[in-house]
Design an enzyme around this catalytic site. Sequence first.
Site, short mmCIF file in Angstrom:
data_model
loop_
_atom_site.label_atom_id
_atom_site.label_comp_id
_atom_site.label_asym_id
_atom_site.label_seq_id
_atom_site.Cartn_x
_atom_site.Cartn_y
_atom_site.Cartn_z
N LYS A 138 -2.11 7.49 2.12
CA LYS A 138 -2.26 6.04 2.01
C LYS A 138 -3.46 5.58 2.83
O LYS A 138 -3.58 5.92 4.02
CB LYS A 138 -1.01 5.31 2.51
CG LYS A 138 -1.11 3.79 2.38
CD LYS A 138 0.05 3.09 3.09
CE LYS A 138 -0.21 3.00 4.59
NZ LYS A 138 -0.26 1.64 5.13
N ASP A 188 -3.42 0.88 -0.32
CA ASP A 188 -2.46 -0.16 0.08
C ASP A 188 -3.23 -1.37 0.59
O ASP A 188 -3.29 -1.64 1.79
CB ASP A 188 -1.53 0.39 1.16
CG ASP A 188 -0.41 -0.59 1.50
OD1 ASP A 188 -0.13 -1.48 0.68
OD2 ASP A 188 0.17 -0.45 2.59
N TRP A 189 -3.82 -2.12 -0.36
CA TRP A 189 -4.71 -3.21 0.03
C TRP A 189 -4.13 -4.58 -0.25
O TRP A 189 -4.75 -5.59 0.04
CB TRP A 189 -6.07 -3.03 -0.65
CG TRP A 189 -6.80 -1.84 -0.07
CD1 TRP A 189 -6.41 -1.10 1.02
CD2 TRP A 189 -8.03 -1.27 -0.52
NE1 TRP A 189 -7.32 -0.11 1.26
CE2 TRP A 189 -8.33 -0.18 0.34
CE3 TRP A 189 -8.91 -1.57 -1.56
CZ2 TRP A 189 -9.46 0.60 0.19
CZ3 TRP A 189 -10.03 -0.78 -1.72
CH2 TRP A 189 -10.31 0.29 -0.84
N LYS A 190 -2.98 -4.64 -0.88
CA LYS A 190 -2.23 -5.90 -1.05
C LYS A 190 -3.12 -7.03 -1.57
O LYS A 190 -3.21 -8.09 -0.97
CB LYS A 190 -1.56 -6.29 0.26
CG LYS A 190 -0.60 -5.24 0.80
CD LYS A 190 0.02 -5.67 2.12
CE LYS A 190 0.97 -4.62 2.66
NZ LYS A 190 0.27 -3.40 3.14
N ASP A 245 -5.28 -13.03 -4.85
CA ASP A 245 -6.34 -14.01 -5.11
C ASP A 245 -6.05 -14.63 -6.47
O ASP A 245 -5.00 -14.38 -7.07
CB ASP A 245 -7.71 -13.31 -5.09
CG ASP A 245 -8.83 -14.25 -4.62
OD1 ASP A 245 -8.89 -15.39 -5.13
OD2 ASP A 245 -9.63 -13.83 -3.76
N THR A 266 8.32 -4.70 5.35
CA THR A 266 9.44 -4.09 6.07
C THR A 266 9.54 -4.54 7.53
O THR A 266 10.53 -4.28 8.19
CB THR A 266 9.34 -2.56 6.03
OG1 THR A 266 8.05 -2.15 6.47
CG2 THR A 266 9.58 -2.05 4.63
N GLY A 307 4.08 7.22 8.44
CA GLY A 307 2.88 7.20 9.26
C GLY A 307 3.08 7.90 10.58
O GLY A 307 2.93 9.12 10.70
N ARG A 308 3.42 7.14 11.60
CA ARG A 308 3.46 7.65 12.96
C ARG A 308 4.34 8.87 13.18
O ARG A 308 3.97 9.76 13.97
CB ARG A 308 3.84 6.52 13.92
CG ARG A 308 2.67 5.58 14.20
CD ARG A 308 3.09 4.26 14.81
NE ARG A 308 3.66 3.38 13.80
CZ ARG A 308 3.90 2.09 13.98
NH1 ARG A 308 3.62 1.53 15.15
NH2 ARG A 308 4.41 1.36 13.02
#
Length: 243
Positions: free
Chosen positions: A44, A71-73, A76, A126, A220-221
């Site tokens: 991602k 994952d740029w959401k 517009d 989340t 991720g982490r």
Amino acid sequence: MTQTQTVAPNRGPDERIICALDVPTVAEAAALVARVQDAVGFYKIGLQLFAAGGMDLARDLKAEGRKVFLDWKLHDIGATVEKAAANLADAGCDLLTVHARPQVMAAAARGVAGSRLKVLGVTVLTSLTAEDLAADDHSLSPAELVERRVLQALEAGIDGVVSSPHEAARVREIAAAAGRPDFLIVTPGVRPAGSAQDDQARAATPEAALQAGATHLVIGRPITAATDPRAAALAVAESIALI
């Protein structure tokens, strides 16, 4: 069996696992990919890397045969989202997020038509709780708002949604009722047992998320901050191998 033996040499990585490269620079992201090695095949690229060469990194990962989640959401006016989605589709990436607003989702669907890029609507972040939504003048609970946005995503004709693991089972029910067994449910907020929850308010283990109906896990982490990211990724893969 050791962790480094959990993925057989003739078998690729579990592509349900998406490793989140949430780091400040492309150099750091590339270094993480090198450390994870063959344990992950799907990455991602989020907003943190968006203005730091994120598309160059995406192209490099695709050239290496990996899958890429942008994952740029996007959010517009419809015409702008449609053109942006069309441009991104040309890069050959695999997943793209937009905000789950009807006009935005429908525009993105038009933009990627005929390409391999799949569009996901981001339902409710989340990190948000019911109190957060109330402070933003929403009268619905997170679960209720997710349901509404899933129905809108289905109507817009996009490929899936991003939701927390807590809503995955209900999303799967709604999609099945709409005749969309292929509907993607991508779940962030995934934390292996014993991991810190960090800023995720609605988290679950990888096993619980998949059993609830998720198709992909964004992690991720727990992987990227581990002393040995490859071993951490392989441990997750082993935990879900039979699901």
